[in-house]
Motif scaffolding. Structure first.
Motif, PDB file in Angstrom:
ATOM      1  N   ARG A  90       0.821  -1.204   0.000  1.00  0.00           N
ATOM      2  CA  ARG A  90       0.000   0.000   0.000  1.00  0.00           C
ATOM      3  C   ARG A  90       0.858   1.257   0.000  1.00  0.00           C
ATOM      4  NH1 ARG A  90      -2.621   1.705   4.773  1.00  0.00           N
ATOM      5  NH2 ARG A  90      -0.507   1.546   5.592  1.00  0.00           N
ATOM      6  N   ASP A  91       1.890   1.254   0.826  1.00  0.00           N
ATOM      7  CA  ASP A  91       2.760   2.426   0.916  1.00  0.00           C
ATOM      8  C   ASP A  91       3.524   2.663  -0.385  1.00  0.00           C
ATOM      9  OD1 ASP A  91       1.864   2.762   3.472  1.00  0.00           O
ATOM     10  OD2 ASP A  91       3.669   1.964   4.439  1.00  0.00           O
ATOM     11  N   LYS A 118       1.136   4.107  -3.039  1.00  0.00           N
ATOM     12  CA  LYS A 118       0.891   5.530  -2.773  1.00  0.00           C
ATOM     13  C   LYS A 118       1.850   6.439  -3.529  1.00  0.00           C
ATOM     14  CE  LYS A 118      -1.222   5.599   1.836  1.00  0.00           C
ATOM     15  NZ  LYS A 118      -1.011   5.992   3.264  1.00  0.00           N
ATOM     16  N   ASP A 133      -6.593  -0.237   1.692  1.00  0.00           N
ATOM     17  CA  ASP A 133      -6.804   0.256   3.056  1.00  0.00           C
ATOM     18  C   ASP A 133      -7.923  -0.525   3.750  1.00  0.00           C
ATOM     19  OD1 ASP A 133      -4.821   2.207   3.124  1.00  0.00           O
ATOM     20  OD2 ASP A 133      -6.121   3.759   2.306  1.00  0.00           O
TER      21      ASP A 133
END
Length: 279
Positions: A201-202, A205, A265
């Motif tokens: 996820r990071d 981003k 998320d």
């Protein structure tokens, strides 16, 4: 077997992949079971090639290029007009080292249609997303197999709701790890899945990509002896990768994919909530 972009493989050197839990069309594997052979999709091939110098590549299966599947000796091919060779994409087989793999394919994102989808397909896929948990949660299990069991019918997964996706999919899936060893083993696997999802996820981003209709694949070992051995040796107990990029694009200048991040998320929060794991 070494796969290159110029090698032609005879069809009788390949076997049907027994652990396909989602997608369309048969996937094959090489004799050593290390490489999967799937029908080529030009967009997916382009996406894999574009990933070579991207940090996100670490979260994808290894890409081994393309190969020509030689069907000239295929006795079942009775259509003389069908080409004797066609091109396939070659990727890492993520379950090759598992004895009794538990596998879940989780579709990520609220948008399931590609940029060039016709209005009819767009409308159809929007209804599909609303029927499933994709529209509401940004993720939806699209394939699931428990240890040693055939993949079976996947239709029931499409009717899962925000509540039943927990009780009928995630809980029984991860509890197979508890059945193999114990609750601690299950929680260790869930923790490793969450750690991977957070790192992924990071990275998403700070990436500029659109991955419509792609999935996250989760695989863990349910064979008691293999699971115990891995745990004793402090080895990773689970494999997680992003897969299926037939509708994926590198989109420099367009920023991160918000609808995809929404799904990641929510998936992280769901797993944390089910098993009371805080990260």
């Amino acid at each position: 077997m070494t796969i290159t972009s110029v090698t032609a493989i005879a069809k009788d050197e390949l076997s049907k992949f027994a652990h396909q839990v989602a997608g369309h069309g048969d996937i094959l594997h090489t004799r050593d079971k290390k490489v999967l052979i799937k029908p080529l999709d030009a967009r997916e091939t382009k996406f894999y090639k574009g990933a070579a110098n991207q940090p996100l590549n670490a979260f994808f299966p290894a890409f081994h290029g393309t190969t020509r599947l030689d069907k000239s000796n295929d006795r079942e091919n009775s259509n003389a007009s069908e080409p004797a060779q066609d091109t396939h994409i070659c990727i890492e087989n993520l379950v090759t080292d598992y004895v009794l793999p538990c596998i879940m394919d989780i579709k990520i994102g609220t948008q399931l249609y590609d940029l060039d989808a016709t209005p009819e397909k767009r409308a159809r896929m929007e209804l599909h997303a609303k029927r499933r948990t994709s529209a509401e949660l940004g993720y939806a299990p699209s394939g699931l197999v428990f240890a040693g069991q055939p993949t079976g019918d996947r239709a029931w997964l499409y009717d899962l709701t925000k509540e039943t996706v927990v009780t009928e999919a995630f809980v029984p899936f991860f509890n197979a790890a508890q059945a193999a060893l114990d609750t601690e083993h299950r929680d260790l696997i869930v923790e490793q899945v969450i750690d991977w999802l957070v790192a992924y996820r990071d990275m998403v981003k700070v990436s500029e990509t659109r991955m419509f209709g792609s999935s996250v694949l989760v695989v863990f070992e349910a064979d008691r002896d293999q699971a115990r051995k891995a745990r004793m040796n402090n080895q990773s107990l689970v494999t997680v990768r992003a897969i299926d990029f037939a509708h994926s694009h590198w989109t420099p200048g367009q920023g991160p994919d918000c609808q995809y991040l929404f799904g990641l998320d929510n998936l992280i929060r769901t797993l944390q909530g089910i098993f009371s794991i805080k990260k």
